[in-house]
Scaffold this active site. Structure first.
Site, mmCIF file in Angstrom:
data_model
loop_
_atom_site.group_PDB
_atom_site.id
_atom_site.type_symbol
_atom_site.label_atom_id
_atom_site.label_comp_id
_atom_site.label_asym_id
_atom_site.label_seq_id
_atom_site.Cartn_x
_atom_site.Cartn_y
_atom_site.Cartn_z
ATOM 1 N N LYS A 33 -21.998 114.859 31.746
ATOM 2 C CA LYS A 33 -23.253 114.979 32.509
ATOM 3 C C LYS A 33 -23.497 116.435 32.874
ATOM 4 O O LYS A 33 -22.648 117.082 33.473
ATOM 5 C CB LYS A 33 -23.197 114.113 33.771
ATOM 6 C CG LYS A 33 -24.529 114.089 34.532
ATOM 7 C CD LYS A 33 -24.576 112.947 35.535
ATOM 8 C CE LYS A 33 -25.892 112.898 36.282
ATOM 9 N NZ LYS A 33 -25.972 111.745 37.209
ATOM 10 N N ASN A 48 -22.949 119.855 44.839
ATOM 11 C CA ASN A 48 -22.441 119.714 46.210
ATOM 12 C C ASN A 48 -20.937 119.834 46.357
ATOM 13 O O ASN A 48 -20.398 119.575 47.425
ATOM 14 C CB ASN A 48 -22.921 118.387 46.790
ATOM 15 C CG ASN A 48 -24.447 118.300 46.774
ATOM 16 O OD1 ASN A 48 -25.114 119.237 47.195
ATOM 17 N ND2 ASN A 48 -24.979 117.209 46.257
ATOM 18 N N THR A 49 -20.251 120.174 45.281
ATOM 19 C CA THR A 49 -18.822 120.459 45.366
ATOM 20 C C THR A 49 -18.633 121.907 44.922
ATOM 21 O O THR A 49 -18.895 122.227 43.758
ATOM 22 C CB THR A 49 -18.012 119.489 44.476
ATOM 23 O OG1 THR A 49 -18.141 118.172 45.005
ATOM 24 C CG2 THR A 49 -16.537 119.861 44.420
ATOM 25 N N PHE A 64 -19.708 113.871 47.062
ATOM 26 C CA PHE A 64 -18.717 112.934 46.512
ATOM 27 C C PHE A 64 -17.964 112.166 47.592
ATOM 28 O O PHE A 64 -16.726 112.199 47.643
ATOM 29 C CB PHE A 64 -17.698 113.663 45.610
ATOM 30 C CG PHE A 64 -18.238 114.170 44.310
ATOM 31 C CD1 PHE A 64 -19.406 113.678 43.766
ATOM 32 C CD2 PHE A 64 -17.544 115.158 43.605
ATOM 33 C CE1 PHE A 64 -19.886 114.153 42.553
ATOM 34 C CE2 PHE A 64 -18.010 115.645 42.390
ATOM 35 C CZ PHE A 64 -19.182 115.141 41.860
ATOM 36 N N SER A 94 -22.514 118.223 39.677
ATOM 37 C CA SER A 94 -23.030 118.051 41.040
ATOM 38 C C SER A 94 -23.084 119.411 41.728
ATOM 39 O O SER A 94 -22.136 120.192 41.654
ATOM 40 C CB SER A 94 -22.117 117.133 41.852
ATOM 41 O OG SER A 94 -22.400 117.296 43.234
ATOM 42 N N ASN A 152 -28.348 116.017 35.915
ATOM 43 C CA ASN A 152 -28.052 115.835 37.338
ATOM 44 C C ASN A 152 -29.196 116.392 38.191
ATOM 45 O O ASN A 152 -30.218 116.813 37.657
ATOM 46 C CB ASN A 152 -26.721 116.536 37.663
ATOM 47 C CG ASN A 152 -25.908 115.768 38.699
ATOM 48 O OD1 ASN A 152 -26.454 115.351 39.721
ATOM 49 N ND2 ASN A 152 -24.632 115.571 38.448
ATOM 50 N N ASN A 165 -30.129 115.616 48.346
ATOM 51 C CA ASN A 165 -28.838 115.097 48.830
ATOM 52 C C ASN A 165 -27.727 116.112 48.671
ATOM 53 O O ASN A 165 -27.691 116.882 47.721
ATOM 54 C CB ASN A 165 -28.488 113.780 48.113
ATOM 55 C CG ASN A 165 -27.593 113.997 46.901
ATOM 56 O OD1 ASN A 165 -26.376 114.132 47.014
ATOM 57 N ND2 ASN A 165 -28.225 114.070 45.732
HETATM 58 C C1 LIG Z 1 -28.192 110.287 46.936
HETATM 59 C C2 LIG Z 1 -27.809 110.660 45.531
HETATM 60 C C3 LIG Z 1 -26.463 110.692 45.187
HETATM 61 C C4 LIG Z 1 -26.088 111.040 43.893
HETATM 62 N N1 LIG Z 1 -24.759 111.031 43.566
HETATM 63 C C5 LIG Z 1 -24.386 111.318 42.295
HETATM 64 C C6 LIG Z 1 -23.010 111.262 41.929
HETATM 65 O O1 LIG Z 1 -22.145 110.938 42.717
HETATM 66 N N2 LIG Z 1 -22.694 111.601 40.645
HETATM 67 C C7 LIG Z 1 -23.641 111.940 39.718
HETATM 68 O O2 LIG Z 1 -23.296 112.203 38.567
HETATM 69 N N3 LIG Z 1 -24.946 111.992 40.044
HETATM 70 C C8 LIG Z 1 -25.337 111.681 41.297
HETATM 71 N N4 LIG Z 1 -26.663 111.712 41.626
HETATM 72 C C9 LIG Z 1 -27.653 112.162 40.615
HETATM 73 C C10 LIG Z 1 -28.332 111.003 39.882
HETATM 74 O O3 LIG Z 1 -27.406 110.261 39.143
HETATM 75 C C11 LIG Z 1 -29.420 111.547 38.931
HETATM 76 O O4 LIG Z 1 -28.812 112.356 37.954
HETATM 77 C C12 LIG Z 1 -30.482 112.355 39.654
HETATM 78 O O5 LIG Z 1 -30.754 111.834 40.936
HETATM 79 C C13 LIG Z 1 -31.800 112.415 38.877
HETATM 80 O O6 LIG Z 1 -32.348 111.122 38.699
HETATM 81 P P1 LIG Z 1 -33.510 110.508 39.635
HETATM 82 O O7 LIG Z 1 -34.591 111.526 39.718
HETATM 83 O O8 LIG Z 1 -33.925 109.246 38.948
HETATM 84 O O9 LIG Z 1 -32.876 110.235 40.961
HETATM 85 C C14 LIG Z 1 -27.067 111.370 42.917
HETATM 86 C C15 LIG Z 1 -28.419 111.325 43.286
HETATM 87 C C16 LIG Z 1 -28.801 110.977 44.554
HETATM 88 C C17 LIG Z 1 -30.263 110.945 44.903
#
Ligand SMILES: Cc1cc2nc3c(=O)[nH]c(=O)nc-3n(C[C@H](O)[C@H](O)[C@H](O)COP(=O)(O)O)c2cc1C
Length: 334
Positions: free
Chosen positions: A217, A184-185, A121, A182, A245, A117
């Site tokens: 985080k 992505n920023t 934000f 993140s 993350n 992804n």
């Molecule tokens: C589509 C998507 C959007 C995410 N957006 C955020 C976010 O806005 N802020 C954040 O701290 N982590 C974000 N994450 C990261 C998740 O909170 C998590 O740290 C990461 O996906 C690893 O966990 P998982 O393997 O269970 O998905 C996002 C993950 C995904 C897949």
């Protein structure tokens, strides 16, 4: 299982973000119907007891939470506990509203049970989210609010922006997460360097009259020294860590994903996330929320054994469906 047989094939035919919106829309609809949450709760199976725990002064009914990013604007707070979650983390919420990156920006990697992804934000902004949280039914489980930074904000302004977003939302969360990880920023992850990080955490703590737990985080891609330094800073200025993350690495997925910008989550992150929890635990006594690639009770148990106090998941839900959390809880209780 119903999800594998019917819902998943239908959802996986849609673009990934569109599928997410359909699911979120359905849940919002259910949430608005009296008895909707109870019906969903019954459909997803029995709830387990005996998994309660206290972490950073908050009582959690069970240690399995929803990771940030699934419910960025807190629309589903009244209904998500029906899936069995012991806590929710909404966000990331930015101070000002912003649309995020152009679509498409969310991709499934089914053969690796992963997602890529680059949402960037997308957020309604702190004021709108605070208004929603004040007006809708409150969460029946502890609520974390994850704070992000608007695109284009320079490092020197970051502490003030995080603190302002925190102040706006402070009354509505049981704990808060400073997200500087993140991918992505542009420039965001540089704020994990000690000087910037300390300034951000100090500014948030200065606004924290209510003494809410503030967590940091971290990214899984930090160099060992930077990871240790960030944890040392958190030890002085925060009440916990979220590890971790999404990763910019493309280990565990096909070559073709190297060309697709964004953070990788799900199964390929499993080993790295656990290793980082173990490393963080060796460095600090701070509570740790372990996240990355959790899909089964064994995965959750492994994170807890590595030193996590709580566990979160997001990607596992996409591949495992709505009964996943309760299956994990039953496995943990057994
Ligand atoms: C589509 C998507 C959007 C995410 N957006 C955020 C976010 O806005 N802020 C954040 O701290 N982590 C974000 N994450 C990261 C998740 O909170 C998590 O740290 C990461 O996906 C690893 O966990 P998982 O393997 O269970 O998905 C996002 C993950 C995904 C897949």
């Amino acid at each position: 299982m119903l999800y594998d047989a019917y819902a998943k094939p239908l959802l996986f035919r849609l673009d990934a973000e569109r599928a997410h919106e359909e699911v979120a829309g359905l849940m919002a609809l259910l949430s608005a119907i009296p008895g909707g949450a109870a019906a969903l709760n019954a459909l997803t199976g029995a709830t387990t007891i005996g998994l309660e725990k206290d972490v950073f002064g908050v009582r959690f009914p069970n240690p399995i939470g929803l990771a940030a990013g699934f419910d960025k604007d807190g629309r589903l707070v009244p209904i998500l506990p029906a899936l069995g979650f012991g806590f929710l983390e909404i966000g990331s919420v930015t101070l000002e509203p912003q649309p995020g990156n152009p679509k498409p920006r969310l991709f499934r990697v089914p053969e690796s049970r992963a997602l890529v992804n680059r949402m960037g934000f997308n957020s309604e902004g702190a004021r709108a989210v605070a208004r929603r949280l004040a007006s809708q039914e409150t969460s029946s489980v502890p609520l974390g609010i994850n704070l992000g930074l608007n695109k284009g904000v320079e490092a020197a302004k970051a502490p003030a922006d995080y603190a302002r977003a925190f102040r706006i939302l402070a009354a509505h969360g049981d704990y808060f997460v400073v997200n500087v990880s993140s991918p992505n920023t542009p420039g965001l992850r540089d704020l994990q360097k000690v000087k910037d990080l300390a300034a951000i955490l100090e500014a948030v703590q200065e606004a924290n009259a209510a003494r809410k737990p503030i967590l940091l985080k971290l990214a899984p891609d930090l160099a060992d020294d930077d990871f240790a330094a960030a944890i040392e800073t958190a030890g002085k200025l925060a009440q916990g860590l979220v590890v971790s993350n999404t990763t910019i690495s493309r280990d565990g997925v096909d070559e073709k994903w190297r060309g697709e910008a964004g953070g990788l989550s799900g199964a390929p992150l499993k080993a790295r996330a656990t290793e980082l929890i173990r490393r963080a635990r060796a460095l600090t006594k701070l509570p740790i929320v372990g996240v990355g690639g959790v899909e089964t009770a064994d995965d959750a148990r492994e994170r807890l054994a590595a030193g996590a106090d709580l566990v979160q998941l997001y990607t596992g839900l996409v591949y495992g469906g709505p009964t996943l959390v309760k299956e994990i809880l039953r496995g943990l209780a057994a």
